[in-house]
Scaffold this motif. Structure first.
Motif, PDB file in Angstrom:
ATOM      1  N   ASP A   1       0.849  -1.177   0.000  1.00  0.00           N
ATOM      2  CA  ASP A   1       0.000   0.000   0.000  1.00  0.00           C
ATOM      3  C   ASP A   1       0.888   1.231   0.000  1.00  0.00           C
ATOM      4  OD1 ASP A   1      -2.406   1.418   0.108  1.00  0.00           O
ATOM      5  OD2 ASP A   1      -2.423   1.444   2.301  1.00  0.00           O
ATOM      6  N   GLY A   2       0.500   2.232  -0.752  1.00  0.00           N
ATOM      7  CA  GLY A   2       1.250   3.484  -0.734  1.00  0.00           C
ATOM      8  C   GLY A   2       2.076   3.703  -1.983  1.00  0.00           C
ATOM      9  N   GLU A   3       2.841   4.781  -1.935  1.00  0.00           N
ATOM     10  CA  GLU A   3       3.611   5.206  -3.096  1.00  0.00           C
ATOM     11  C   GLU A   3       4.852   4.359  -3.331  1.00  0.00           C
ATOM     12  OE1 GLU A   3       4.850   9.273  -3.231  1.00  0.00           O
ATOM     13  OE2 GLU A   3       2.827  10.010  -3.536  1.00  0.00           O
ATOM     14  N   LEU A   4       5.127   4.124  -4.597  1.00  0.00           N
ATOM     15  CA  LEU A   4       6.399   3.584  -5.014  1.00  0.00           C
ATOM     16  C   LEU A   4       6.704   4.124  -6.404  1.00  0.00           C
ATOM     17  CD1 LEU A   4       6.242   0.252  -6.646  1.00  0.00           C
ATOM     18  CD2 LEU A   4       4.506   0.554  -4.922  1.00  0.00           C
ATOM     19  N   ILE A   5       7.977   4.223  -6.715  1.00  0.00           N
ATOM     20  CA  ILE A   5       8.392   4.782  -7.997  1.00  0.00           C
ATOM     21  C   ILE A   5       9.006   3.667  -8.820  1.00  0.00           C
ATOM     22  CG2 ILE A   5       9.891   6.453  -9.141  1.00  0.00           C
ATOM     23  CD1 ILE A   5       9.699   8.133  -6.549  1.00  0.00           C
ATOM     24  N   VAL A   6       8.455   3.469 -10.000  1.00  0.00           N
ATOM     25  CA  VAL A   6       8.947   2.438 -10.916  1.00  0.00           C
ATOM     26  C   VAL A   6       9.284   3.105 -12.235  1.00  0.00           C
ATOM     27  CG1 VAL A   6       8.434   0.260 -12.074  1.00  0.00           C
ATOM     28  CG2 VAL A   6       7.481   0.708  -9.805  1.00  0.00           C
ATOM     29  N   ASN A   7      10.519   2.971 -12.640  1.00  0.00           N
ATOM     30  CA  ASN A   7      11.004   3.547 -13.897  1.00  0.00           C
ATOM     31  C   ASN A   7      10.674   5.040 -13.991  1.00  0.00           C
ATOM     32  OD1 ASN A   7      11.833   0.938 -14.493  1.00  0.00           O
ATOM     33  ND2 ASN A   7      10.085   0.501 -15.789  1.00  0.00           N
ATOM     34  N   GLY A   8      10.791   5.741 -12.862  1.00  0.00           N
ATOM     35  CA  GLY A   8      10.585   7.181 -12.838  1.00  0.00           C
ATOM     36  C   GLY A   8       9.142   7.633 -12.728  1.00  0.00           C
ATOM     37  N   VAL A   9       8.207   6.723 -12.632  1.00  0.00           N
ATOM     38  CA  VAL A   9       6.782   7.053 -12.535  1.00  0.00           C
ATOM     39  C   VAL A   9       6.295   6.666 -11.139  1.00  0.00           C
ATOM     40  CG1 VAL A   9       4.464   6.608 -13.468  1.00  0.00           C
ATOM     41  CG2 VAL A   9       6.441   6.650 -15.009  1.00  0.00           C
ATOM     42  N   THR A  10       5.545   7.575 -10.506  1.00  0.00           N
ATOM     43  CA  THR A  10       5.015   7.324  -9.165  1.00  0.00           C
ATOM     44  C   THR A  10       3.683   6.598  -9.268  1.00  0.00           C
ATOM     45  OG1 THR A  10       6.087   9.303  -8.320  1.00  0.00           O
ATOM     46  CG2 THR A  10       4.277   8.409  -7.001  1.00  0.00           C
ATOM     47  N   TYR A  11       3.563   5.536  -8.478  1.00  0.00           N
ATOM     48  CA  TYR A  11       2.319   4.758  -8.377  1.00  0.00           C
ATOM     49  C   TYR A  11       1.865   4.819  -6.932  1.00  0.00           C
ATOM     50  CZ  TYR A  11       3.490   2.957 -12.963  1.00  0.00           C
ATOM     51  OH  TYR A  11       3.787   2.867 -14.298  1.00  0.00           O
ATOM     52  N   ASN A  12       0.557   4.960  -6.716  1.00  0.00           N
ATOM     53  CA  ASN A  12       0.015   5.002  -5.373  1.00  0.00           C
ATOM     54  C   ASN A  12      -1.287   4.223  -5.389  1.00  0.00           C
ATOM     55  OD1 ASN A  12      -0.594   5.519  -2.752  1.00  0.00           O
ATOM     56  ND2 ASN A  12      -0.757   7.736  -2.974  1.00  0.00           N
ATOM     57  N   ASN A  13      -1.173   2.950  -5.136  1.00  0.00           N
ATOM     58  CA  ASN A  13      -2.318   2.066  -5.205  1.00  0.00           C
ATOM     59  C   ASN A  13      -2.145   0.993  -4.137  1.00  0.00           C
ATOM     60  OD1 ASN A  13      -4.718   0.957  -6.130  1.00  0.00           O
ATOM     61  ND2 ASN A  13      -4.133   1.122  -8.280  1.00  0.00           N
TER      62      ASN A  13
END
Length: 133
Positions: free
Chosen positions: A80-92
């Motif tokens: 849960d929460g933010e993570l950055i993958v290949n320079g893109v932020t995901y928050n799911n």
């Protein structure tokens, strides 16, 4: 002559691959592909590309390479929460999948050796077992 050289090189390459592949890793990857198809493909897609800004890609993922333990933890317990993958932020949110430790290791081995990812170190049952929430 050119044809014989190509055939010879192909045979040498095939033998090298045969003798240097880890059969346990290959079996783990095969089991992991089935687990991926059952649990992961809906969000991360058949080729691991994910869904833009919603579900992060697993293909060519810098996050997987840099955050092995966190990746295992995410599969084992959910995330849960933010993570950055290949320079893109995901928050799911990724709900816990209810997988056994061996299944977590297998799906990690599949992911770490698919779609442009490559891992020289196999994820083991012991490695997954010591990771806690």
């Amino acid at each position: 002559m050119k044809y014989l050289t190509i055939v010879y090189l192909g045979l040498v390459l095939g033998l090298v691959m045969l003798f240097f592949q880890d059969p346990e890793l290959e079996e783990s990857i095969e089991r992991g592909s089935e687990i991926y198809a059952d649990f992961c493909v809906t969000c991360h897609m058949p080729n691991g590309e994910g869904v833009a800004h919603t579900f992060p890609p697993l293909a060519n993922s810098d996050y997987l390479k840099l955050n092995r333990e966190a990746s295992i933890r995410g599969i084992k317990y959910g995330q849960d929460g933010e993570l950055i993958v290949n320079g893109v932020t995901y928050n799911n949110t990724m709900a816990p999948l209810g997988l056994e430790d061996e299944e977590v290791a297998d799906v990690m081995n599949f992911i770490l050796n698919s779609w442009g990812n490559s891992s020289e170190t196999k994820v083991t049952l012991e490695e997954v077992a010591i990771i806690t929430e």
